[in-house]
Design an enzyme around this catalytic site. Structure first.
Site, PDB file in Angstrom:
ATOM      1  N   GLU A  10      44.713  29.062  47.891  1.00  0.00           N
ATOM      2  CA  GLU A  10      46.029  29.698  47.801  1.00  0.00           C
ATOM      3  C   GLU A  10      47.161  28.775  48.250  1.00  0.00           C
ATOM      4  O   GLU A  10      48.331  29.137  48.153  1.00  0.00           O
ATOM      5  CB  GLU A  10      46.039  30.992  48.628  1.00  0.00           C
ATOM      6  CG  GLU A  10      45.090  32.042  48.060  1.00  0.00           C
ATOM      7  CD  GLU A  10      44.951  33.249  48.969  1.00  0.00           C
ATOM      8  OE1 GLU A  10      45.169  34.370  48.479  1.00  0.00           O
ATOM      9  OE2 GLU A  10      44.610  33.088  50.154  1.00  0.00           O
ATOM     10  N   ASP A  30      43.821  40.340  40.307  1.00  0.00           N
ATOM     11  CA  ASP A  30      42.952  41.435  39.862  1.00  0.00           C
ATOM     12  C   ASP A  30      43.754  42.723  39.951  1.00  0.00           C
ATOM     13  O   ASP A  30      44.856  42.714  40.493  1.00  0.00           O
ATOM     14  CB  ASP A  30      41.705  41.510  40.761  1.00  0.00           C
ATOM     15  CG  ASP A  30      42.083  41.765  42.215  1.00  0.00           C
ATOM     16  OD1 ASP A  30      42.235  42.934  42.596  1.00  0.00           O
ATOM     17  OD2 ASP A  30      42.256  40.795  42.971  1.00  0.00           O
TER      18      ASP A  30
HETATM   19  N1  ADE Z   1      43.582  40.245  47.447  1.00  0.00           N
HETATM   20  C1  ADE Z   1      43.405  39.994  46.137  1.00  0.00           C
HETATM   21  N2  ADE Z   1      42.882  41.073  45.517  1.00  0.00           N
HETATM   22  C2  ADE Z   1      42.730  42.029  46.467  1.00  0.00           C
HETATM   23  C3  ADE Z   1      42.225  43.349  46.461  1.00  0.00           C
HETATM   24  N3  ADE Z   1      41.766  43.894  45.330  1.00  0.00           N
HETATM   25  N4  ADE Z   1      42.195  44.043  47.635  1.00  0.00           N
HETATM   26  C4  ADE Z   1      42.656  43.474  48.765  1.00  0.00           C
HETATM   27  N5  ADE Z   1      43.129  42.231  48.830  1.00  0.00           N
HETATM   28  C5  ADE Z   1      43.174  41.504  47.705  1.00  0.00           C
END
Ligand code: ADE
Length: 250
Positions: free
Chosen positions: A13, A216
């Site tokens: 990141e 996501d």
């Molecule tokens: N960081 C990236 N995706 C995430 C998720 N689905 N839940 C918590 N932190 C995250």
């Protein structure tokens, strides 16, 4: 600006930021509390760059060290997040204007989500730094639209600004993301550090800002989407965003 703290949870990141610092000049690395703090200059700005690792405790401890040991006068967090709002898609960028802890519950003594004895549920991000992150994010997306589409199949990514919620849980089911949408209809994204950083910065009067690329959509596909995005794409976004942001604030 005396010195800017830059944090991320995982090395992917941060993109090539530490390499950029080393290429541009001397970097002093201090190890403290099992973390490395890289002190130097990035894109002309005096910075302390560090990996917090994952979760709210990690973020709070790291923010506290940046403020008290390294004397930074602002902190920016960069990384990935799960999209919560229906308009937010993988490859979009979210800049926080406020942050809250979605897993905090000291009821019945305090209202749900309120930080006990601080009388506060949401913590604001610094307006000027967040404006600069918006400009940097828009600039990055405009100049990289073709590359993002061709190399990473990210089509027409967008930049959003709004509420980011944080908790010590990776959200990875439709049920869990729906619960977040119901509880916080204005939430754009979910991650595991931002609100902890924002609370510590609020307590010390230090400006902070959070920028997250959506890896996501916090549903059943999240583990795979997150892992792929982190390996293949997150670094390119962070490098491009930070370079622009640092040039703007420097
Ligand atoms: N960081 C990236 N995706 C995430 C998720 N689905 N839940 C918590 N932190 C995250």
């Amino acid at each position: 600006m005396k010195r800017l703290g830059i944090m991320a949870a995982l090395s992917q990141e941060l993109g090539d930021l530490i390499a950029q610092m080393r290429a541009g000049g001397e970097v002093r690395t201090v190890t403290l509390g099992m973390r490395e703090y890289h002190v130097g200059e990035a894109h002309g700005v005096p910075v302390v760059v560090t990996l917090a690792r994952v979760g709210k405790v990690a973020a709070a401890a790291t923010a506290s060290a940046l403020i008290h040991v390294f004397g930074v006068d602002a902190i920016v967090f960069t990384g990935v997040a799960g999209g919560v709002h229906a308009d937010v898609r993988v490859g979009d960028i979210v800049v926080a204007d406020a942050l809250l802890q979605h897993d905090l519950d000291a009821s019945p003594f305090f209202p749900r989500y309120e930080v006990p004895l601080l009388d506060r549920t949401r913590f604001d991000a610094d307006r000027a730094f967040s404006d600069a992150l918006m400009t940097a994010a828009r600039g990055f997306i405009e100049t990289h639209a073709d590359a993002l589409a061709q190399r990473f199949a990210v089509s027409e990514p967008r930049v959003h600004r709004g509420l980011v919620v944080s908790g010590d849980r990776f959200i990875a089911s439709q049920e869990a993301v729906n619960a977040l949408r119901d509880a916080f209809p204005d939430a754009l994204a979910v991650e595991m550090e931002g609100a902890a950083l924002a609370q510590v910065c609020y307590e010390h009067g230090v400006p902070c800002a959070v920028v997250r690329t959506i890896s996501d959509t916090a549903d059943a596909e999240a583990p795979l989407s997150f892992a792929e995005f982190l390996t293949a794409i997150a670094g390119a976004y962070s490098s491009g965003l930070l370079a622009r942001f640092l040039t703007l604030v420097g």
